[in-house]
Each structure stands twice: as C-alpha cells, then as structure tokens.
Design an enzyme around this catalytic site. Structure first.
Site, PDB file in Angstrom:
ATOM      1  CD  GLU A  63       3.139   4.389   8.072  1.00 46.97           C
ATOM      2  OE1 GLU A  63       3.205   4.508   6.832  1.00 46.97           O
ATOM      3  OE2 GLU A  63       2.679   5.279   8.818  1.00 46.97           O
ATOM      4  CD  GLU A  88      11.160   2.801   4.575  1.00 46.09           C
ATOM      5  OE1 GLU A  88      11.861   2.038   3.874  1.00 46.09           O
ATOM      6  OE2 GLU A  88       9.913   2.858   4.505  1.00 46.09           O
ATOM      7  CG  ASP A 137       8.896  -4.227  -3.536  1.00 43.46           C
ATOM      8  OD1 ASP A 137       8.210  -4.750  -4.438  1.00 43.46           O
ATOM      9  OD2 ASP A 137      10.092  -3.932  -3.683  1.00 43.46           O
ATOM     10  NE  ARG A 212       6.894  10.668  -0.685  1.00 45.15           N
ATOM     11  CZ  ARG A 212       8.117  11.185  -0.503  1.00 45.15           C
ATOM     12  NH1 ARG A 212       9.109  10.800  -1.291  1.00 45.15           N
ATOM     13  NH2 ARG A 212       8.331  12.076   0.436  1.00 45.15           N
TER      14      ARG A 212
END
Length: 241
Positions: A63, A88, A137, A212
């Site tokens: 991911e 991340e 983004d 989320r």
C-alpha cells in the site's frame, strides 16, 4: 530495522509532520516502529519482500501512502497469510497505523516510513501480488500535475513489480484525479481495467475496507471512485518483459 545505508531521495512534495504526537503514539513510534520499519538502503540495493516476514507469508501486498492505516490494518487482520508493506511519509499517519497494529496484535505488517519510490526500485520483478493507492494527494492544479504519483514513470515501476494477474487498486474522490487515472492507466500496455458496469467503479468491492478519507468525502458530498486494474500477463510484444 532491515537494511543499511541511505537512499538518494527524489523530490517529494507534501507534508511529513502534523500535530504533536500523543504520549502513547510517541511510545509506539520509539518502541514498535523500529521492529517493523524497512530501513533506507543504497540506491538499487535488492530487497526480497518475502524475507521481511517471519514466518514467510503466501504472498506480499503493497500500500502506497496508507494515510491513517485503517485500510491496511483491516486487510492485514483479514489476511494473516499475506504480508503487507505500507509506505507513508506522514509521521502522524505512521503513528496511527502503529496504533492499529498494536491494538490488533498484527504480525504481518512492515512499514517503509518514507517516499515509496526508492523502495519500489529495490523490489524484484513480479514480487508483489496486490497494490493499493487510495485517495492520494490529487494536486488538482494543472501546474502541479507532475507531482501526481500515478504517472507513466510510476506505472512502469508498478508494472515491473506486480505479478501477472495482480491487482492495482486506486481510489479517489477528486474529479480531476479520477480523469487523470483513466488517462494514465488505460493507455498503459501492462494494465487492464476490470470494470464491466458502473457499479464496478462506483462501489467498493466487499474485500475493500473503507478509509477515513472515503468517509470524509461522503460527509462532504463527494462521490469516491474505486478502480480495479489487473496486471496483464507478461509478453515481449506487450511490455518487453
């Protein structure tokens, strides 16, 4: 940590730090992250993804930009036979995933706490069985489009490291980015869109946990799109592999 040395980092655009971590998050960052993190290494240094997990897992998923980590953690909980690598750069997102890992006692997650691109270049051909890029983004301004992750260069990276038949899942709620995904992926010879009806991209599949960002988009009246692409079989006439 796994690996030694430092990788030369490409240009990165985006936030690395948010609000100050809470004491519990700071503790996990200090105590748990070093046990799960994949260290940067010299550019191009090979990395066997299967060797990151003990015991070895049936296959490895990836991911890129896992945000708060809720999707990654739920996939790891639902698929203990799979090893999942999460990339991340946002410290608060990493801390959030660590909280999920600690709460669920997950043993099949490894974290690359930096820009994903140097890691992708270290992974072997056809070594990843599924990849996720969820609500990246969108960089909606035209002058920033080169900052969008899903361009030809990174699609070539993904085409190299995804196994034949592997899925690439992409989600977005930004109209500009949604168009961009189709413009970039559909012409690429290594990928095929799996959609056969509108519901295939308007609705998440049952094995695709929410994030989320999806929930925020729905609250604010935006409709997310869920793309599923498959890595075509390798042939010299299709992509030279």
């Amino acid at each position: 940590m796994i690996g030694t040395g430092l990788a030369r980092q490409p240009n990165f655009y985006g936030r690395r730090y948010g609000r100050k971590l809470r004491p519990g998050q700071q503790r996990l960052y200090v105590e748990l992250l070093p046990r799960l993190a994949i260290d940067p290494a010299p550019v191009g240094a090979p990395l066997d993804p299967v060797a990151l997990f003990d015991p070895p897992r049936k296959e490895v998923w990836l991911e890129i930009g896992f945000g708060g980590g809720e999707h990654l953690a739920e996939q790891a909980r639902a698929h203990p036979e799979v090893g999942i690598i999460g990339c991340e750069v946002f410290v608060n997102g990493i801390a959030s995933l660590l909280g999920h890992i600690d709460r669920l006692a997950l043993q099949n997650v490894r974290i690359y706490p930096d820009d994903a691109r140097p890691l992708l270049d270290r992974l072997p051909d056809a070594g990843i069985a599924r990849a996720f890029l969820l609500f990246p983004d969108p960089w909606p301004k035209a002058r920033h489009e080169r900052r969008r992750f899903l361009g030809r260069e990174n699609l070539d990276r993904l085409a190299r490291l995804l196994a034949d038949g592997a899925e690439l899942r992409v989600a977005s709620d930004d109209p500009t980015y949604i168009r961009w995904v189709l413009e970039q992926v559909l012409p690429h010879p290594a990928f095929q869109w799996l959609a056969r009806r509108p519901g295939d991209w308007r609705e998440r599949s049952a094995d695709w946990p929410p994030t989320r960002y999806e929930q925020k988009a729905l609250r604010e009246g935006r409709k997310p799109v869920f793309f599923r692409f498959v890595r075509r079989p390798r042939t010299s006439s299709v992509d030279g592999s």
